[in-house]
Design a protein around this motif. Sequence first.
Motif: not given
Length: 146
Positions: A34-58
Motif C-alpha cells: 500500500r505504501v509503495s503504491k501511494q509513493a508511486q501516485k504522489l506528485r509535487g509537494i506531497k511526494a517531496k514530504l512523503f519521500n523526506k519522511k520515508r528517508h528519515a525512517e530508513k
Amino acid sequence: MPQNEHIERHRKLHGRRLDHEERMRKKAAREVHRVSKQAQKLRGIKAKLFNKKRHAEKIQMKKTLAMHEERKSKKKKEADVPEGAIPRVSYGSLKATFKLPILGVKKNPSSPLFTQLGVITKGTILEVNVSELGLVTTGGKVVWGK
C-alpha cells in the motif's frame, strides 16, 4: 467506567478472534504494498514530504540495525571464549594473576562430574602452560629469575 475502556473490557471478557495473529501478520505484509503504491501516485509537494519522511525512517532503521548488530557481536565476543584462551589465571603462592593458555581442568571442587567434563567454576584448579612465565626445568617446575 472511564471512556475508551470498553474495548479492553470486552477483550478481557471474551478474548480475541482465533485468527487474530494471522490477520495482523497479513495486514502488516500488505501495508508495504500500500505504501509503495501511494509513493508511486504522489506528485509535487506531497511526494517531496512523503519521500523526506520515508528517508528519515530508513536512516533510523539502519541505525537501529547497526546498534543491534554491535550489541550482538559484543555478546558473542564475551560469550564465545575459545578453549585455552581464558584471560586470567591466579597463582596463589605468588599472589599474582597471569594471562596463560589453559590446557585443561585439574580439579573442580563443585562436582567430580564437572572435573570430568572440564567445566570451569569458582575455585577450579586448572592445568596451564607455564613455559611462558620463565625457565622451566625438565620436571616441569618453573624457575623464577629476579
